[in-house]
Design a protein around this motif. Structure first.
Motif, PDB file in Angstrom:
ATOM      1  N   GLU A 229       0.891  -1.205   0.164  1.00  0.00           N
ATOM      2  CA  GLU A 229       0.151  -0.037   0.125  1.00  0.00           C
ATOM      3  C   GLU A 229       0.905   1.178   0.092  1.00  0.00           C
ATOM      4  N   ASP A 230       0.219   2.184  -0.369  1.00  0.00           N
ATOM      5  CA  ASP A 230       1.059   3.608  -0.259  1.00  0.00           C
ATOM      6  C   ASP A 230      -0.307   4.635  -0.708  1.00  0.00           C
ATOM      7  N   SER A 231       0.459   5.891  -0.095  1.00  0.00           N
ATOM      8  CA  SER A 231      -0.693   7.154  -0.291  1.00  0.00           C
ATOM      9  C   SER A 231       0.013   8.241  -1.346  1.00  0.00           C
ATOM     10  N   LYS A 232      -0.595   8.524  -1.920  1.00  0.00           N
ATOM     11  CA  LYS A 232      -0.128   9.669  -3.015  1.00  0.00           C
ATOM     12  C   LYS A 232      -1.119  10.756  -3.220  1.00  0.00           C
ATOM     13  N   THR A 233      -0.514  11.824  -3.890  1.00  0.00           N
ATOM     14  CA  THR A 233      -1.234  12.960  -4.005  1.00  0.00           C
ATOM     15  C   THR A 233      -0.985  13.092  -5.671  1.00  0.00           C
ATOM     16  N   ILE A 234      -2.160  13.047  -6.411  1.00  0.00           N
ATOM     17  CA  ILE A 234      -2.240  13.180  -7.948  1.00  0.00           C
ATOM     18  C   ILE A 234      -2.697  14.511  -8.177  1.00  0.00           C
ATOM     19  N   HIS A 235      -1.742  15.398  -8.869  1.00  0.00           N
ATOM     20  CA  HIS A 235      -1.986  16.702  -9.017  1.00  0.00           C
ATOM     21  C   HIS A 235      -2.545  16.669 -10.402  1.00  0.00           C
ATOM     22  N   HIS A 236      -4.203  16.476 -10.667  1.00  0.00           N
ATOM     23  CA  HIS A 236      -4.777  16.370 -11.642  1.00  0.00           C
ATOM     24  C   HIS A 236      -4.999  17.661 -12.493  1.00  0.00           C
ATOM     25  N   PRO A 237      -4.919  17.820 -13.801  1.00  0.00           N
ATOM     26  CA  PRO A 237      -4.894  19.166 -14.478  1.00  0.00           C
ATOM     27  C   PRO A 237      -6.244  19.646 -14.604  1.00  0.00           C
ATOM     28  N   SER A 238      -7.428  18.985 -14.172  1.00  0.00           N
ATOM     29  CA  SER A 238      -8.828  19.330 -14.260  1.00  0.00           C
ATOM     30  C   SER A 238      -9.183  19.651 -13.063  1.00  0.00           C
ATOM     31  N   VAL A 239      -9.117  18.750 -12.164  1.00  0.00           N
ATOM     32  CA  VAL A 239      -9.830  18.842 -10.723  1.00  0.00           C
ATOM     33  C   VAL A 239      -8.869  19.093  -9.460  1.00  0.00           C
ATOM     34  N   GLY A 240      -7.611  19.394  -9.893  1.00  0.00           N
ATOM     35  CA  GLY A 240      -6.635  19.711  -8.768  1.00  0.00           C
ATOM     36  C   GLY A 240      -6.170  18.670  -8.067  1.00  0.00           C
ATOM     37  N   PRO A 241      -5.472  18.642  -6.866  1.00  0.00           N
ATOM     38  CA  PRO A 241      -4.754  17.669  -6.074  1.00  0.00           C
ATOM     39  C   PRO A 241      -5.816  16.762  -5.523  1.00  0.00           C
ATOM     40  N   VAL A 242      -5.720  15.359  -5.767  1.00  0.00           N
ATOM     41  CA  VAL A 242      -6.368  14.496  -5.180  1.00  0.00           C
ATOM     42  C   VAL A 242      -5.712  13.216  -4.399  1.00  0.00           C
ATOM     43  N   ARG A 272     -13.388  14.719  -6.066  1.00  0.00           N
ATOM     44  CA  ARG A 272     -12.553  15.283  -6.918  1.00  0.00           C
ATOM     45  C   ARG A 272     -12.073  13.962  -7.736  1.00  0.00           C
ATOM     46  N   LEU A 273     -11.952  12.809  -6.878  1.00  0.00           N
ATOM     47  CA  LEU A 273     -11.691  11.418  -7.760  1.00  0.00           C
ATOM     48  C   LEU A 273     -12.716  11.222  -8.884  1.00  0.00           C
ATOM     49  N   GLN A 274     -13.948  11.248  -8.339  1.00  0.00           N
ATOM     50  CA  GLN A 274     -15.021  10.708  -8.979  1.00  0.00           C
ATOM     51  C   GLN A 274     -15.459  11.834 -10.187  1.00  0.00           C
ATOM     52  N   LEU A 275     -15.158  12.966 -10.034  1.00  0.00           N
ATOM     53  CA  LEU A 275     -14.958  14.032 -11.155  1.00  0.00           C
ATOM     54  C   LEU A 275     -13.870  13.639 -12.137  1.00  0.00           C
ATOM     55  N   ALA A 276     -12.940  13.438 -11.752  1.00  0.00           N
ATOM     56  CA  ALA A 276     -11.617  13.061 -12.796  1.00  0.00           C
ATOM     57  C   ALA A 276     -12.270  11.944 -13.526  1.00  0.00           C
ATOM     58  N   LEU A 277     -12.656  10.930 -12.916  1.00  0.00           N
ATOM     59  CA  LEU A 277     -13.091   9.736 -13.459  1.00  0.00           C
ATOM     60  C   LEU A 277     -14.319  10.056 -14.743  1.00  0.00           C
ATOM     61  N   VAL A 278     -14.892  11.078 -14.192  1.00  0.00           N
ATOM     62  CA  VAL A 278     -16.012  11.265 -15.275  1.00  0.00           C
ATOM     63  C   VAL A 278     -15.709  12.187 -16.386  1.00  0.00           C
ATOM     64  N   THR A 279     -14.651  13.027 -16.259  1.00  0.00           N
ATOM     65  CA  THR A 279     -14.137  14.006 -17.091  1.00  0.00           C
ATOM     66  C   THR A 279     -12.864  13.522 -17.918  1.00  0.00           C
ATOM     67  N   GLY A 280     -12.319  12.796 -17.107  1.00  0.00           N
ATOM     68  CA  GLY A 280     -10.856  12.481 -17.809  1.00  0.00           C
ATOM     69  C   GLY A 280     -10.775  11.587 -19.035  1.00  0.00           C
ATOM     70  N   GLY A 281     -11.730  10.909 -19.126  1.00  0.00           N
ATOM     71  CA  GLY A 281     -12.007   9.970 -20.421  1.00  0.00           C
ATOM     72  C   GLY A 281     -11.006   8.738 -20.281  1.00  0.00           C
ATOM     73  N   GLY A 282     -10.306   8.605 -21.236  1.00  0.00           N
ATOM     74  CA  GLY A 282      -9.241   7.572 -21.323  1.00  0.00           C
ATOM     75  C   GLY A 282      -9.905   5.815 -21.978  1.00  0.00           C
ATOM     76  N   GLN A 283      -9.049   5.190 -22.268  1.00  0.00           N
ATOM     77  CA  GLN A 283      -9.442   3.970 -22.739  1.00  0.00           C
ATOM     78  C   GLN A 283      -8.830   2.865 -22.104  1.00  0.00           C
TER      79      GLN A 283
END
Length: 289
Positions: A229-242, A272-283
């Motif tokens: 396990e680990d803890s991280k901060t993702i600096h997402h370009p659309s929703v900010g830090p998560v 923010r995480l859920q918002l990133a999943l909705v707006t981020g797209g990806g395949q």
């Protein structure tokens, strides 16, 4: 059964016809004429072109690479015996059972499909990235531009060159970098005990020893362990830090690592995480791309 019915192309078509879209994580549509996957759906899941898959199924391309065969086996959710049969039909050596496996068994694939709107990825025992879902690409960044052979978390943790490709599309800060480094290095040493003759693992360790001083220091200590396990901060370009928790689940003898990213329930980070999943797209992708 005729020889044509047992050919590489016919066998791939038969396996494609039997795999239901829902089992592959695709939405069910009432307008479907066939119960199985369409050709373009399998091509997308396997990370190959529709034209190439068409040529294989029609017998016009009978020598796919090992990478393509491994990807097709994962996309078709083959068991180990079926995977080995696919390798033989393609004229390839069957993967050694004492070597690191890039195969994702059907049961694991069903679990991954059931995760739904979650950021998840699968790594091999040597931390080679094998598969990721849309949520992973949306939250962390799409690894597709990275050459398949370089999609490795150990290489990401211990870069051998300043300009080395990173698995993450945008900045990710680890809460305890030193602890993560120790965990990854000790996990790789554990893998050498489980797969002592694996050439890819040996090449990875040799490369890291030559190119990264920190890895060489940790390797010399001889620690054996796991990265759980680990803890991280993702600096997402659309929703900010998560802020997320990274949980690593291991699948039995194959030593696959299923990595799931999640945020604290009912927190701003979860929003923010859920918002990133909705707006981020990806395949959905895997190692063949």
């Amino acid at each position: 059964m005729s020889n044509d019915d047992a050919s590489l192309g016919s066998t791939i078509r038969a396996w494609r016809d039997r795999l239901r879209p829902v089992a592959a994580g695709l939405p069910a549509r009432r307008s479907r004429r066939a119960a199985g996957l369409r050709r373009e759906e399998l091509a997308d899941l396997a990370g190959i072109s529709v034209d190439y898959l068409t040529r294989m199924e029609q017998g016009r391309s009978t020598s796919p690479s090992e990478q393509v065969v491994a990807s097709l086996a994962r996309a078709l959710q083959l068991n180990v015996a079926e995977r080995d049969h696919l390798y033989r039909l393609a004229g390839l050596a069957v993967p050694a059972h004492n070597a690191i496996s890039d195969h994702i068994p059907p049961g694991v694939q069903r679990v991954l499909t059931g995760l739904g709107h979650t950021a998840a990825a699968v790594f091999a025992a040597d931390w080679q990235l094998l598969w990721w879902n849309r949520g992973w690409a949306a939250l962390v960044g799409d690894p597709t531009p990275i050459p398949p052979g370089q999609r490795n978390f150990a290489r990401d943790t211990f870069p051998v060159r300043p300009d080395a490709s990173r698995l993450r599309g945008w900045p990710v800060a680890t809460s305890d970098t030193a602890a993560t480094e120790v965990a990854v290095a000790s996990d790789l040493r554990r893998a050498t005990g489980r797969f002592p003759a694996d050439p890819r693992l040996a090449a990875l360790i040799a490369d890291l020893l030559r190119g990264n001083r920190r890895f060489a220091e940790l390797w010399a200590q001889g620690a054996v362990g796991t990265h759980r396990e680990d803890s991280k901060t993702i600096h997402h370009p659309s929703v900010g830090p998560v802020d997320v928790t990274c949980d690593v689940l291991t699948d039995g003898d194959l030593e696959l690592k299923i990595v799931v990213l999640s945020a604290a329930p009912s927190s701003e980070d979860e929003t923010r995480l859920q918002l990133a999943l909705v707006t981020g797209g990806g395949q959905v992708q895997d190692v063949a791309r």
